[in-house]
Write a protein that holds these residues in place. Structure first.
Motif, PDB file in Angstrom:
ATOM      1  N   PRO A 123      42.623  36.251  36.206  1.00 56.50           N
ATOM      2  CA  PRO A 123      41.124  35.694  36.574  1.00 56.50           C
ATOM      3  C   PRO A 123      40.835  34.345  36.866  1.00 56.50           C
ATOM      4  O   PRO A 123      40.160  34.243  37.726  1.00 56.50           O
ATOM      5  N   VAL A 126      41.886  33.502  40.393  1.00 52.81           N
ATOM      6  CA  VAL A 126      41.037  34.114  41.373  1.00 52.81           C
ATOM      7  C   VAL A 126      39.977  32.945  41.538  1.00 52.81           C
ATOM      8  O   VAL A 126      39.584  32.528  42.796  1.00 52.81           O
ATOM      9  N   ARG A 127      39.381  32.426  40.479  1.00 45.31           N
ATOM     10  CA  ARG A 127      38.447  31.342  40.602  1.00 45.31           C
ATOM     11  C   ARG A 127      39.058  30.143  41.375  1.00 45.31           C
ATOM     12  O   ARG A 127      38.305  29.535  42.148  1.00 45.31           O
ATOM     13  N   ASP A 128      40.209  29.855  41.002  1.00 43.25           N
ATOM     14  CA  ASP A 128      40.947  28.443  41.681  1.00 43.25           C
ATOM     15  C   ASP A 128      40.820  28.572  42.904  1.00 43.25           C
ATOM     16  O   ASP A 128      40.690  27.739  43.731  1.00 43.25           O
ATOM     17  N   CYS A 130      39.300  30.617  44.943  1.00 43.92           N
ATOM     18  CA  CYS A 130      37.770  30.263  45.433  1.00 43.92           C
ATOM     19  C   CYS A 130      37.570  28.893  45.656  1.00 43.92           C
ATOM     20  O   CYS A 130      37.024  28.389  46.611  1.00 43.92           O
ATOM     21  N   ALA A 181      37.182  35.124  48.978  1.00 43.47           N
ATOM     22  CA  ALA A 181      37.609  34.473  47.641  1.00 43.47           C
ATOM     23  C   ALA A 181      36.330  34.513  46.942  1.00 43.47           C
ATOM     24  O   ALA A 181      36.378  34.968  45.712  1.00 43.47           O
ATOM     25  N   GLN A 184      35.383  37.971  45.458  1.00 38.32           N
ATOM     26  CA  GLN A 184      36.168  38.431  44.228  1.00 38.32           C
ATOM     27  C   GLN A 184      36.010  37.686  43.158  1.00 38.32           C
ATOM     28  O   GLN A 184      36.320  37.993  41.878  1.00 38.32           O
ATOM     29  N   TRP A 185      35.596  36.269  43.064  1.00 34.49           N
ATOM     30  CA  TRP A 185      35.302  35.376  42.059  1.00 34.49           C
ATOM     31  C   TRP A 185      34.028  35.878  41.214  1.00 34.49           C
ATOM     32  O   TRP A 185      33.995  35.828  39.970  1.00 34.49           O
ATOM     33  N   ILE A 188      34.038  38.492  38.394  1.00 35.27           N
ATOM     34  CA  ILE A 188      34.794  37.505  37.109  1.00 35.27           C
ATOM     35  C   ILE A 188      33.504  36.620  36.622  1.00 35.27           C
ATOM     36  O   ILE A 188      33.653  36.401  35.178  1.00 35.27           O
ATOM     37  N   ARG A 189      33.266  35.828  37.152  1.00 35.95           N
ATOM     38  CA  ARG A 189      32.172  34.720  36.686  1.00 35.95           C
ATOM     39  C   ARG A 189      31.122  35.403  35.906  1.00 35.95           C
ATOM     40  O   ARG A 189      30.569  34.902  34.775  1.00 35.95           O
ATOM     41  N   PHE A 201      30.961  27.649  39.877  1.00 36.93           N
ATOM     42  CA  PHE A 201      32.230  27.698  39.211  1.00 36.93           C
ATOM     43  C   PHE A 201      32.344  27.207  37.686  1.00 36.93           C
ATOM     44  O   PHE A 201      31.759  25.882  37.381  1.00 36.93           O
TER      45      PHE A 201
END
Length: 307
Positions: A123, A126-128, A130, A181, A184-185, A188-189, A201
């Motif tokens: 996960p 995924v942030r990275d 983005c 991206a 997808q993030w 999770i965020r 972020f």
């Protein structure tokens, strides 16, 4: 110097990093003046500051670093003048020594496409991805990326509202890959950040991610995914600018996208573009190819010449 720092923050609206740099530079000057037995700022002359600049040069500082020191000193004395604590600004006529202009490092288009198309392993990756897509898609500075809030991005319009240097706001386009991206993030965020957290972020603890963490994660991404060179945030911004200029040739548009106040700052990318053209010329033009020891073009070496 504390009141000067407050002046920069509240009145001039300088970024926290700029204020920190100015304070560090002035503390370095203050330490040198103490060693020279100066007790107050009003006693410092232009001659003294020239000696200080020479001392910085002997310590190996570049012309650009010395220029930043002088900028801090000039600003500080302007403040002291306004407050009536000195009678003149001894740094006004002092210039830093010139140093060769370093061209920014730029990543290859194909390599960036490969690195950004790699499937994230967890996960946080995924942030990275983005974050890095946003940097490359919109040419963001590190501080601009870190300060992005969720409501600053218009996903339908494909735009992001970015606060740059000096508190100036600009509206930037966001590319399709970056928006994918982001899609997808965001789920999770939502599982990491509390509802009161505005940052786009966030760290695993749910608060706004730090500059240092972004730098470390990008470096880690490059190593883990097989980059040919060390990745850092400014490289993605430089790559954005160079690739945009190479494709469009529109210097003014690139200036606006980067948020440069002076077009001379953007013109460094024309030098990068020329270097690319020069390499293509050297490799392609029959009168520019290097010749091997037998007198043949390298491209044709090993082949028999025909009469």
């Amino acid at each position: 110097m504390t009141s000067f720092a407050q002046h920069l923050t509240s009145e001039k609206r300088y970024s926290p990093q700029t204020c920190k740099n100015y304070q560090r530079d002035l503390q370095r000057l203050a330490a040198w003046l103490v060693g020279q037995s100066y007790a107050e700022w009003r006693a410092v002359s232009g001659h003294d500051l020239r000696r200080y600049v020479a001392n910085l040069g002997r310590q190996g500082l570049s012309g650009r670093s010395i220029a930043r020191h002088l900028s801090a000193i000039r600003r500080f004395y302007q403040y002291l003048l306004r407050e009536g604590l000195v009678t003149d600004n001894p740094a006004l006529d002092i210039r830093a020594p010139k140093s060769g202009r370093r061209l920014p490092a730029v990543a290859d288009v194909d390599q960036l496409n490969y690195l950004l198309d790699v499937t994230p392993d967890d996960p946080l990756e995924v942030r990275d991805r983005c974050m890095f897509e946003f940097m490359y898609s919109s040419g963001l500075r590190l501080a601009e990326l870190a300060s992005l809030d969720v409501d600053a991005v218009d996903r339908k319009g494909g735009e992001a509202r970015v606060v740059g240097k000096g508190g100036k706001t600009r509206l930037l386009p966001v590319g399709r890959k970056a928006l994918e991206a982001l899609a997808q993030w965001l789920p999770i965020r939502a599982g990491l950040a509390p509802e009161t957290e505005p940052a786009l972020f966030v760290s695993r603890r749910g608060n706004r991610i730090s500059h240092r963490s972004i730098q470390a994660r990008l470096s880690r991404w490059g190593i883990a995914k097989g980059a040919d060179q060390k990745l850092h945030p400014h490289m993605l911004r430089h790559s954005f600018a160079s690739h945009m200029l190479e494709s469009s040739g529109d210097l003014r548009a690139v200036q606006e996208l980067l948020g440069h106040a002076d077009i001379a700052t953007t013109q460094v990318y024309t030098h990068l573009d020329f270097q690319h053209l020069a390499r293509v010329y050297d490799q392609s033009h029959p009168r520019a190819r290097r010749r091997n020891s037998r007198g043949y073009d390298d491209q044709n070496s090993g082949q028999e010449g025909n009469v």
